[in-house]
Design a protein around this motif. Structure first.
Motif, mmCIF file in Angstrom:
data_model
loop_
_atom_site.group_PDB
_atom_site.id
_atom_site.type_symbol
_atom_site.label_atom_id
_atom_site.label_comp_id
_atom_site.label_asym_id
_atom_site.label_seq_id
_atom_site.Cartn_x
_atom_site.Cartn_y
_atom_site.Cartn_z
ATOM 1 N N GLY A 43 0.784 -1.230 0.000
ATOM 2 C CA GLY A 43 0.000 0.000 0.000
ATOM 3 C C GLY A 43 0.811 1.272 0.000
ATOM 4 N N VAL A 44 2.044 1.213 -0.506
ATOM 5 C CA VAL A 44 2.918 2.380 -0.538
ATOM 6 C C VAL A 44 3.032 2.896 -1.972
ATOM 7 C CG1 VAL A 44 5.256 3.245 -0.099
ATOM 8 C CG2 VAL A 44 4.230 1.566 1.449
ATOM 9 N N LEU A 45 2.808 4.187 -2.151
ATOM 10 C CA LEU A 45 3.000 4.843 -3.443
ATOM 11 C C LEU A 45 4.432 5.360 -3.500
ATOM 12 C CD1 LEU A 45 1.972 6.083 -6.127
ATOM 13 C CD2 LEU A 45 1.305 8.097 -4.796
ATOM 14 N N VAL A 46 5.203 4.875 -4.466
ATOM 15 C CA VAL A 46 6.575 5.340 -4.664
ATOM 16 C C VAL A 46 6.558 6.321 -5.827
ATOM 17 C CG1 VAL A 46 8.949 4.682 -5.194
ATOM 18 C CG2 VAL A 46 7.527 3.183 -3.780
ATOM 19 N N VAL A 47 7.036 7.545 -5.584
ATOM 20 C CA VAL A 47 7.053 8.617 -6.580
ATOM 21 C C VAL A 47 8.502 8.954 -6.895
ATOM 22 C CG1 VAL A 47 6.360 10.996 -7.070
ATOM 23 C CG2 VAL A 47 4.904 9.549 -5.636
ATOM 24 N N ALA A 48 8.824 9.090 -8.189
ATOM 25 C CA ALA A 48 10.198 9.428 -8.576
ATOM 26 C C ALA A 48 10.196 10.373 -9.773
ATOM 27 C CB ALA A 48 10.984 8.167 -8.916
ATOM 28 N N PRO A 49 11.204 11.245 -9.834
ATOM 29 C CA PRO A 49 11.336 12.148 -10.986
ATOM 30 C C PRO A 49 11.840 11.396 -12.209
ATOM 31 C CG PRO A 49 13.218 12.403 -9.524
ATOM 32 C CD PRO A 49 12.281 11.432 -8.850
ATOM 33 N N THR A 50 11.444 11.887 -13.377
ATOM 34 C CA THR A 50 11.857 11.231 -14.621
ATOM 35 C C THR A 50 13.288 11.573 -15.024
ATOM 36 O OG1 THR A 50 10.936 13.039 -15.938
ATOM 37 C CG2 THR A 50 9.505 11.117 -15.521
ATOM 38 N N SER A 125 12.799 16.633 -9.775
ATOM 39 C CA SER A 125 12.707 16.268 -8.353
ATOM 40 C C SER A 125 11.735 17.186 -7.625
ATOM 41 C CB SER A 125 14.076 16.337 -7.680
ATOM 42 O OG SER A 125 14.892 15.281 -8.106
ATOM 43 N N LEU A 126 11.700 18.449 -8.008
ATOM 44 C CA LEU A 126 10.745 19.382 -7.404
ATOM 45 C C LEU A 126 9.323 18.979 -7.787
ATOM 46 C CD1 LEU A 126 12.628 22.719 -8.147
ATOM 47 C CD2 LEU A 126 12.715 21.331 -6.074
ATOM 48 N N ALA A 127 9.146 18.577 -9.047
ATOM 49 C CA ALA A 127 7.829 18.131 -9.502
ATOM 50 C C ALA A 127 7.375 16.887 -8.739
ATOM 51 C CB ALA A 127 7.866 17.855 -11.009
ATOM 52 N N ALA A 128 8.292 15.949 -8.517
ATOM 53 C CA ALA A 128 7.959 14.729 -7.773
ATOM 54 C C ALA A 128 7.531 15.063 -6.341
ATOM 55 C CB ALA A 128 9.143 13.769 -7.775
ATOM 56 N N ALA A 129 8.167 16.060 -5.750
ATOM 57 C CA ALA A 129 7.794 16.464 -4.392
ATOM 58 C C ALA A 129 6.364 17.007 -4.347
ATOM 59 C CB ALA A 129 8.782 17.499 -3.862
ATOM 60 N N TYR A 130 5.969 17.765 -5.353
ATOM 61 C CA TYR A 130 4.582 18.255 -5.417
ATOM 62 C C TYR A 130 3.600 17.086 -5.457
ATOM 63 C CZ TYR A 130 5.241 23.290 -6.192
ATOM 64 O OH TYR A 130 5.511 24.619 -6.036
#
Length: 170
Positions: A43-50, A125-130
């Motif tokens: 149940g964890v969403l992993v978000v990363a910048p492209t 990386s800033l976009a991924a943080a949003y």
């Protein structure tokens, strides 16, 4: 997932969102794929910048169970940032700034290195943080949502973005 010499977290204390604001060229390794698959099943969403080289989506954003985020720059049409990597799968585009014209196109953020405590920066990386922050707020309001439901809402509620391969978080 257990880590030697680290006590396990209670279910209520486990993270729902992990933001990985780093990347590397190349494809998703088998070890990364296995880890991100386990996190997704828990149940964890992993978000990363492209990535920021204007080319192929970098690892770990190119792994199947990672939510890949590209960046858009300033302006009413939210144009895709020229540095943002988009060759491959992109799940969402979010504010990342664009300082190719001048520094006013960067995102204002706190910085210990600046004279007045703030600086303008750009990057996926800033976009991924949003996106990570938005997902966290979604779960705070609706804790019963699944990872898939959060991803679906993020993708389907985005706006148009000039030249972007996916919807834009606004």
């Amino acid at each position: 997932l257990s880590v030697p010499d680290v006590p396990a977290l209670a279910a209520a204390d486990r993270p729902k969102v992990v933001n990985l604001s780093f990347g590397r060229e190349g494809s998703c390794s088998p070890a990364e794929a296995e880890l991100f698959s386990k996190l997704r099943r828990r149940g964890v969403l992993v978000v990363a910048p492209t990535g920021n080289s204007g080319g192929a989506v970098e690892a770990p954003a190119n792994c199947d169970d990672v939510f890949a985020v590209a960046a858009y720059g300033p302006g009413a049409e939210r144009p895709l940032a020229p540095y943002s990597n988009t060759t491959g799968t992109v799940d969402l585009v979010a504010p990342g700034g664009d300082m190719s014209g001048d520094t006013d196109g960067g995102l204002l953020m706190l910085s210990g290195n600046a004279r007045n405590g703030t600086a303008r920066r750009e990057g996926s990386s800033l976009a991924a943080a949003y996106v990570s922050g938005t997902a966290s707020l979604m779960w705070a309001a609706r804790p019963e949502l699944t990872v898939g439901q959060v991803q679906d809402v993020l993708r389907s509620s985005g706006d148009t973005c000039a030249g972007c391969p996916a919807a834009a978080l606004n």
